[in-house]
Design a protein around this motif. Sequence first.
Motif, PDB file in Angstrom:
ATOM      1  N   GLU A  58       0.839  -1.202   0.000  1.00 30.73           N
ATOM      2  CA  GLU A  58       0.000   0.000   0.000  1.00 30.73           C
ATOM      3  C   GLU A  58       0.872   1.249   0.000  1.00 30.73           C
ATOM      4  O   GLU A  58       0.611   2.214  -0.727  1.00 30.73           O
ATOM      5  N   LEU A  59       1.944   1.240   0.789  1.00 29.98           N
ATOM      6  CA  LEU A  59       2.833   2.389   0.867  1.00 29.98           C
ATOM      7  C   LEU A  59       3.512   2.646  -0.476  1.00 29.98           C
ATOM      8  O   LEU A  59       3.594   3.786  -0.934  1.00 29.98           O
ATOM      9  N   GLY A  96      -3.374   3.494  12.094  1.00 22.52           N
ATOM     10  CA  GLY A  96      -3.378   2.275  11.301  1.00 22.52           C
ATOM     11  C   GLY A  96      -2.286   1.311  11.743  1.00 22.52           C
ATOM     12  O   GLY A  96      -1.135   1.706  11.892  1.00 22.52           O
ATOM     13  N   ARG A  97      -2.656   0.066  11.954  1.00 25.91           N
ATOM     14  CA  ARG A  97      -1.716  -0.967  12.398  1.00 25.91           C
ATOM     15  C   ARG A  97      -0.566  -1.152  11.403  1.00 25.91           C
ATOM     16  O   ARG A  97       0.558  -1.447  11.787  1.00 25.91           O
ATOM     17  N   PHE A  98      -0.842  -0.945  10.118  1.00 24.17           N
ATOM     18  CA  PHE A  98       0.146  -1.216   9.075  1.00 24.17           C
ATOM     19  C   PHE A  98       0.730   0.066   8.483  1.00 24.17           C
ATOM     20  O   PHE A  98       1.175   0.079   7.341  1.00 24.17           O
ATOM     21  N   ASP A  99       0.752   1.128   9.273  1.00 25.19           N
ATOM     22  CA  ASP A  99       1.311   2.401   8.825  1.00 25.19           C
ATOM     23  C   ASP A  99       2.833   2.310   8.896  1.00 25.19           C
ATOM     24  O   ASP A  99       3.404   2.175   9.972  1.00 25.19           O
ATOM     25  N   HIS A 100       3.487   2.392   7.727  1.00 22.86           N
ATOM     26  CA  HIS A 100       4.948   2.309   7.687  1.00 22.86           C
ATOM     27  C   HIS A 100       5.594   3.688   7.617  1.00 22.86           C
ATOM     28  O   HIS A 100       6.814   3.790   7.664  1.00 22.86           O
ATOM     29  N   ILE A 110      -5.899   1.242  17.683  1.00 19.99           N
ATOM     30  CA  ILE A 110      -5.370   0.733  16.420  1.00 19.99           C
ATOM     31  C   ILE A 110      -6.485   0.151  15.557  1.00 19.99           C
ATOM     32  O   ILE A 110      -7.318  -0.614  16.027  1.00 19.99           O
ATOM     33  N   ILE A 111      -6.464   0.534  14.267  1.00 16.91           N
ATOM     34  CA  ILE A 111      -7.390   0.011  13.261  1.00 16.91           C
ATOM     35  C   ILE A 111      -6.549  -0.744  12.242  1.00 16.91           C
ATOM     36  O   ILE A 111      -5.432  -0.332  11.927  1.00 16.91           O
ATOM     37  N   ASP A 112      -7.084  -1.835  11.694  1.00 16.55           N
ATOM     38  CA  ASP A 112      -6.358  -2.585  10.671  1.00 16.55           C
ATOM     39  C   ASP A 112      -6.354  -1.804   9.365  1.00 16.55           C
ATOM     40  O   ASP A 112      -7.235  -1.961   8.527  1.00 16.55           O
ATOM     41  N   GLY A 113      -5.352  -0.968   9.202  1.00 16.05           N
ATOM     42  CA  GLY A 113      -5.210  -0.168   8.001  1.00 16.05           C
ATOM     43  C   GLY A 113      -3.803   0.380   7.932  1.00 16.05           C
ATOM     44  O   GLY A 113      -2.968   0.078   8.782  1.00 16.05           O
TER      45      GLY A 113
END
Length: 139
Positions: A58-59, A96-100, A110-113
């Motif tokens: 996504e990033l 977002g949990r997957f924020d890099h 935390i939200i799964d995003g």
Amino acid sequence: SSPSCNIRAKIRAVEHLILVGSVTRKEEVSALLRLMHPLIELAPLSFLQTASGKLPSELCTMFSKSDATFIRNMCRAIFQWEGLTAGTVALSRIHGRFDHVIPPPQDAVIIDGGHLIAMSHPEECVLLIEEIIQTTSGS
């Protein structure tokens, strides 16, 4: 009850601050991006964007589709920012949990995003904001 933090908004004092996928200081940005930001003026962004667009992330997709001028300006601005000034205000964070770009802070809901959590998960963010407002206002 929300954790309290030494923060004052630049324009006015606030009783409660809700950050959605954001930071209180530039040091919260990914360590890799902090290391790379001095090279932003020299980086061949169009080449890097084309290459990253082929990676399954996504990033990478977000980076590959972003305007190069925006990327350069954002990198300059975030690392010149002095952060939020001292004061006392209750702080709530949604992340977002997957924020890099901005790793999820320990004190966040935390939200799964990913990084653009407010855009990718607007309904969840609005519900959490409403819940925070109800909880903090005593309603």
